[in-house]
Design a protein around this motif. Sequence first.
Motif, short mmCIF file in Angstrom:
data_model
loop_
_atom_site.label_atom_id
_atom_site.label_comp_id
_atom_site.label_asym_id
_atom_site.label_seq_id
_atom_site.Cartn_x
_atom_site.Cartn_y
_atom_site.Cartn_z
N MET A 64 0.69 -0.87 0.18
CA MET A 64 -0.22 0.07 0.09
C MET A 64 0.72 1.91 -0.15
N LYS A 65 1.78 1.44 0.95
CA LYS A 65 2.84 2.07 0.97
C LYS A 65 3.44 2.65 -0.02
N ALA A 66 4.37 1.42 -1.14
CA ALA A 66 4.84 1.67 -2.17
C ALA A 66 3.60 2.63 -3.31
N PHE A 67 2.67 1.47 -3.36
CA PHE A 67 0.67 2.12 -4.31
C PHE A 67 0.54 3.75 -3.95
N VAL A 68 0.81 4.52 -2.97
CA VAL A 68 0.66 5.77 -2.70
C VAL A 68 1.60 6.35 -2.91
N ASP A 126 1.63 9.53 -5.29
CA ASP A 126 1.86 11.22 -5.00
C ASP A 126 2.87 11.35 -5.90
N LEU A 127 3.81 10.28 -6.33
CA LEU A 127 4.85 10.99 -6.98
C LEU A 127 4.00 11.45 -8.37
N GLY A 128 3.60 10.54 -8.77
CA GLY A 128 3.13 10.46 -10.63
C GLY A 128 4.57 10.00 -11.07
N SER A 129 5.53 9.25 -10.49
CA SER A 129 6.48 9.08 -11.62
C SER A 129 6.99 6.80 -10.91
N PHE A 130 6.56 6.28 -11.62
CA PHE A 130 7.77 5.03 -11.24
C PHE A 130 8.66 5.50 -10.73
N ALA A 131 9.60 5.92 -11.33
CA ALA A 131 11.18 6.02 -11.20
C ALA A 131 11.29 7.22 -9.94
N ARG A 189 3.68 8.99 -20.69
CA ARG A 189 3.73 10.44 -20.16
C ARG A 189 3.52 10.59 -18.81
N ARG A 190 2.50 9.50 -18.51
CA ARG A 190 1.50 10.29 -17.54
C ARG A 190 0.78 8.63 -16.84
N LEU A 191 1.03 8.76 -14.97
CA LEU A 191 0.08 7.41 -14.82
C LEU A 191 -1.57 7.56 -14.29
N ALA A 192 -1.96 7.01 -14.75
CA ALA A 192 -3.86 7.52 -13.89
C ALA A 192 -4.30 6.45 -13.63
N LEU A 193 -5.29 6.86 -12.89
CA LEU A 193 -5.62 6.12 -12.00
C LEU A 193 -7.22 4.88 -12.30
N THR A 194 -7.53 4.22 -12.36
CA THR A 194 -8.38 3.59 -12.64
C THR A 194 -9.35 3.70 -11.34
N LEU A 234 9.56 -2.27 -8.44
CA LEU A 234 8.65 -1.47 -8.18
C LEU A 234 7.53 -1.83 -9.38
N SER A 235 7.85 -1.74 -10.56
CA SER A 235 6.91 -2.45 -11.61
C SER A 235 6.16 -4.28 -11.46
N ARG A 236 7.13 -4.71 -10.93
CA ARG A 236 6.93 -5.81 -10.88
C ARG A 236 6.30 -6.47 -9.45
N LEU A 237 6.51 -5.26 -7.86
CA LEU A 237 6.13 -4.90 -7.17
C LEU A 237 4.14 -4.44 -7.48
N MET A 238 3.99 -3.61 -8.68
CA MET A 238 2.89 -3.36 -8.68
C MET A 238 1.67 -4.45 -8.91
N SER A 239 2.37 -5.10 -10.33
CA SER A 239 2.21 -6.14 -10.87
C SER A 239 1.40 -7.00 -10.28
N ARG A 240 2.12 -7.21 -9.27
CA ARG A 240 1.51 -9.04 -8.11
C ARG A 240 0.57 -8.42 -7.20
N LEU A 241 0.76 -6.44 -6.88
CA LEU A 241 -0.49 -6.02 -6.41
C LEU A 241 -1.85 -6.34 -6.40
N GLU A 242 -1.65 -5.68 -8.14
CA GLU A 242 -3.06 -5.83 -9.33
C GLU A 242 -3.35 -6.80 -9.26
N ASP A 243 -2.29 -8.50 -9.52
CA ASP A 243 -3.06 -9.76 -9.88
C ASP A 243 -3.62 -10.21 -8.84
N ARG A 244 -3.20 -9.99 -7.33
CA ARG A 244 -3.56 -10.65 -6.45
C ARG A 244 -5.21 -9.85 -6.04
N LEU A 245 -5.70 -8.30 -6.12
CA LEU A 245 -6.49 -7.84 -6.08
C LEU A 245 -7.48 -8.09 -7.00
N GLY A 246 -6.61 -8.87 -8.21
CA GLY A 246 -7.99 -9.52 -9.86
C GLY A 246 -8.24 -7.59 -10.15
#
Length: 300
Positions: free
Chosen positions: A7-11, A15-20, A54-59, A33-45
């Motif tokens: 959760m902390k990594a996702f937030v 907040d920073l608008g960038s994986f880097a 250019r940017r990140l956007a929340l679903t 970090l990208s793999r961590l987010m992918s695993r998080l999304e896989d667990r949540l489905g």
Amino acid sequence: MASSEDMKAFVRVVDLGSFARAAEDLRLTPSALSRLMSRLEDRLGVRLLTRTTRRLALTSEGSLFLERAREVLELIDLAEADVSSARAKPKGLLRVNSSTGFARQTLLHAVPEFLSHYPEVSVDLTLTDRLIDPVTEQVDVVIRGSPTSGSEMVSRHLAEGRRLICAAPSYLTRAGTPHSAAELAGHNCIRLSGQSAATTWPLASDDGVVRFQPSGNFTCDNVGMLFDVAVEGHGIVRLADFVVGQAVREGRLVEILADINRSDPISLWALMPKGRFRVPRVQAFLDFMEEWLGANRDSE
């Protein structure tokens, strides 16, 4: 089930608008970090973020998860703060953000004294004259002249102040000391730009309070710079006693027109994320600053 670290990594990514940037902040590689987010999304489905070059956007699911993640992390912070306050004295890194003028003229003297009282605390002080988001910037305390209205922040009143009209002794020796609004009109007044409250100076007169329109050859939107120009003897300034008080006590500036200056009321506030205000080092800093500011105002 997502862990608090996920959760902390996702937030931080949001907040920073960038994986880097988030990876650097979390001391991970961007690919990790990208793999961590992918695993998080896989667990949540569900997909939490949409990523373009250019940017990140929340679903919509990501927006809901972000809200709940902030609540969970805040509860964890509060739980840790409550346990720590019951068993430990203040220690660790305290991140403080302040405006330039207040930091250079007040925190310059207050912070070393605070650290002498709490040797296990270290302070990371950042200076910006714009109001920052302490959550995004990972700051424990922001010191500003107004409280917050945000639901994710809490405010604590530190002190009441007033604005002083003052000038350097060298300027007064050269140009003379004004004793009325009429005499002040003939002087070089250096002014703070960008703040409507500072464009006119309220002065008492036979007709009540008048709004004096200062004029001069220099304006600046930075209080610290304006203070320096005044100390160098270039004109008359009107600034908060939080900024000029020490210089007045030391004789580097002289208060003038005290009998007719009608200061607009000003306050000093500490702004904090909800999850930080009960951390022992934060509480110790706020208590110290409130007492220090009161003692130094009483000594004027």
